[in-house]
Scaffold this motif. Structure first.
Motif, short mmCIF file in Angstrom:
data_model
loop_
_atom_site.label_atom_id
_atom_site.label_comp_id
_atom_site.label_asym_id
_atom_site.label_seq_id
_atom_site.Cartn_x
_atom_site.Cartn_y
_atom_site.Cartn_z
N ARG A 83 0.81 -1.22 0.00
CA ARG A 83 0.00 0.00 0.00
C ARG A 83 0.84 1.27 0.00
O ARG A 83 0.48 2.27 -0.60
CB ARG A 83 -0.91 0.03 1.24
CG ARG A 83 -2.21 -0.69 1.00
CD ARG A 83 -3.22 -0.42 2.09
NE ARG A 83 -2.69 -0.75 3.40
CZ ARG A 83 -2.87 0.00 4.47
NH1 ARG A 83 -3.54 1.12 4.40
NH2 ARG A 83 -2.37 -0.36 5.63
N TYR A 84 1.98 1.22 0.71
CA TYR A 84 2.77 2.44 0.82
C TYR A 84 3.84 2.57 -0.27
O TYR A 84 4.53 3.57 -0.35
CB TYR A 84 3.41 2.55 2.21
CG TYR A 84 2.34 2.78 3.27
CD1 TYR A 84 1.64 3.97 3.28
CD2 TYR A 84 2.01 1.80 4.19
CE1 TYR A 84 0.63 4.18 4.20
CE2 TYR A 84 1.00 2.00 5.11
CZ TYR A 84 0.31 3.19 5.11
OH TYR A 84 -0.70 3.41 6.01
N THR A 85 3.99 1.53 -1.08
CA THR A 85 5.01 1.59 -2.13
C THR A 85 4.33 1.93 -3.46
O THR A 85 3.37 1.27 -3.85
CB THR A 85 5.74 0.23 -2.23
OG1 THR A 85 6.32 -0.03 -0.96
CG2 THR A 85 6.82 0.25 -3.29
N THR A 109 -6.69 1.40 8.75
CA THR A 109 -7.40 1.76 9.98
C THR A 109 -6.48 2.44 11.00
O THR A 109 -6.95 3.01 11.97
CB THR A 109 -7.97 0.50 10.67
OG1 THR A 109 -6.88 -0.36 11.00
CG2 THR A 109 -8.95 -0.22 9.79
N GLY A 110 -5.17 2.34 10.80
CA GLY A 110 -4.23 2.89 11.78
C GLY A 110 -4.01 1.94 12.95
O GLY A 110 -3.37 2.29 13.94
N LEU A 111 -4.57 0.72 12.84
CA LEU A 111 -4.44 -0.25 13.94
C LEU A 111 -3.56 -1.44 13.58
O LEU A 111 -3.23 -2.26 14.45
CB LEU A 111 -5.83 -0.76 14.35
CG LEU A 111 -6.77 0.29 14.96
CD1 LEU A 111 -8.17 -0.28 15.13
CD2 LEU A 111 -6.22 0.77 16.31
N GLY A 112 -3.17 -1.55 12.30
CA GLY A 112 -2.46 -2.74 11.82
C GLY A 112 -1.20 -3.06 12.62
O GLY A 112 -1.02 -4.19 13.09
N LEU A 113 -0.35 -2.07 12.80
CA LEU A 113 0.92 -2.35 13.49
C LEU A 113 0.73 -2.56 15.00
O LEU A 113 1.51 -3.25 15.63
CB LEU A 113 1.95 -1.25 13.20
CG LEU A 113 2.42 -1.17 11.74
CD1 LEU A 113 3.49 -0.08 11.57
CD2 LEU A 113 2.98 -2.51 11.26
N ALA A 114 -0.34 -1.96 15.55
CA ALA A 114 -0.64 -2.22 16.97
C ALA A 114 -1.03 -3.70 17.12
O ALA A 114 -0.63 -4.37 18.09
CB ALA A 114 -1.77 -1.31 17.45
P1 ADP Z 1 -2.41 2.08 8.66
O1 ADP Z 1 -3.73 1.40 8.66
O2 ADP Z 1 -2.49 3.58 8.69
O3 ADP Z 1 -1.49 1.54 7.60
P2 ADP Z 1 -0.59 0.79 10.50
O4 ADP Z 1 -0.66 0.63 11.98
O5 ADP Z 1 -0.53 -0.46 9.68
O6 ADP Z 1 -1.80 1.70 10.10
O7 ADP Z 1 0.69 1.67 10.15
C1 ADP Z 1 0.92 2.88 10.90
C2 ADP Z 1 1.62 3.90 10.03
O8 ADP Z 1 2.96 3.45 9.73
C3 ADP Z 1 0.98 4.11 8.65
O9 ADP Z 1 -0.09 5.02 8.73
C4 ADP Z 1 2.14 4.66 7.85
O10 ADP Z 1 2.28 6.03 8.10
C5 ADP Z 1 3.35 3.92 8.44
N1 ADP Z 1 3.76 2.73 7.65
C6 ADP Z 1 3.46 1.43 7.90
N2 ADP Z 1 4.04 0.60 7.02
C7 ADP Z 1 4.75 1.40 6.18
C8 ADP Z 1 5.59 1.14 5.04
N3 ADP Z 1 5.82 -0.11 4.59
N4 ADP Z 1 6.16 2.21 4.43
C9 ADP Z 1 5.95 3.47 4.89
N5 ADP Z 1 5.18 3.78 5.94
C10 ADP Z 1 4.58 2.76 6.59
#
Ligand code: ADP
Length: 226
Positions: free
Chosen positions: A129-131, A185-190
């Motif tokens: 998504r971010y690439t 959602t902003g919760l994925g990494l949590a």
């Molecule tokens: P989101 O649903 O916003 O992706 P995450 O908790 O998954 O929430 O990620 C938190 C934030 O970390 C993202 O909003 C983004 O700013 C940053 N982020 C996560 N993965 C990447 C990535 N591979 N490259 C750049 N930024 C990233």
């Protein structure tokens, strides 16, 4: 906790406002509207609310259930999980990336399969998504001493050092002009952080602004991992 509740309310309110707006338009009998188009437009905010509620439930479940003991852990076929996820991602309509995989035969780990699936899915989905289109995503799964190492590296925008320690906080997002609205959602990494905590592991993040990011973690090797 108060911040968290304020954040949830805010996150739910935005799609809800959009939904209410469309419903009012539908109710307005004097207006000349295209019902089919309005109904189609409702699907995105509805999906957003559904994703948020799903992620909140997942997070609550992870936080409230006791840490698994060694007897609760299964042999997890991580290679198969990676293959399933990358095939799903390749089928998405916006997918236009190069995925490279490097998977070591016989590398097998102990864990809770669904949770490991969810952690890997979140990390690979973020990388894609971010690439930007035509970027490269490298996924690897290797033996690493008495553990196994999962890594996903991307050629996306990268993340400035000051943000790294906050990324696993609930609803933390890097506010960067290079990162378009992701729809996450902003919760994925949590969620990933909690899953790894339950597996006596932690998320490792390396990133260089303008070059890309690598997210990874290790898991205990299983007995069948020779
Ligand atoms: P989101 O649903 O916003 O992706 P995450 O908790 O998954 O929430 O990620 C938190 C934030 O970390 C993202 O909003 C983004 O700013 C940053 N982020 C996560 N993965 C990447 C990535 N591979 N490259 C750049 N930024 C990233």
């Amino acid at each position: 906790r108060q911040d968290f509740l304020a954040n949830i309310s805010h996150e739910l309110r935005s799609p809800l406002t959009v939904i209410v707006g469309y419903l009012e338009a539908l109710q307005d009998s004097t207006a000349n509207h295209d019902t089919e188009e309005i109904v189609a437009r409702l699907s995105s905010p509805v999906q957003r609310m559904r994703d948020l509620v799903e992620d909140l439930l997942t997070l609550t479940r992870l936080e409230s259930s006791p840490r698994p003991s060694i007897y609760d852990l299964d042999d997890v076929n991580v290679a198969k999980i990676i293959n399933t996820i990358s095939n799903e991602i390749k089928g998405l309509k916006d997918f236009d990336h190069v995925i490279e995989m490097s998977i070591e035969q016989g590398a097998s780990a102990l864990g809770i399969p669904q949770e490991i699936y969810s952690a890997i899915n979140n990390l690979i989905t973020n990388a894609v998504r971010y690439t930007p289109a035509r970027g490269r995503i490298e996924i690897s799964w290797q033996k690493h001493g008495d553990r196994c190492l999962f890594e996903v590296a991307d050629t996306g925008p990268g993340i400035a050092t000051e943000h790294l320690q906050h990324l696993t906080e609930r609803f933390y997002r890097v506010d960067s002009p290079r990162i378009a609205k992701s729809g996450g959602t902003g919760l994925g990494l949590a969620i990933v952080k909690h899953i790894l905590l339950r597996h006596e592991s932690a998320l490792q993040i390396n990133s260089v602004l303008g070059e890309g990011s690598t997210f990874g973690f290790t898991l205990r090797r299983s007995r069948s991992s020779i």
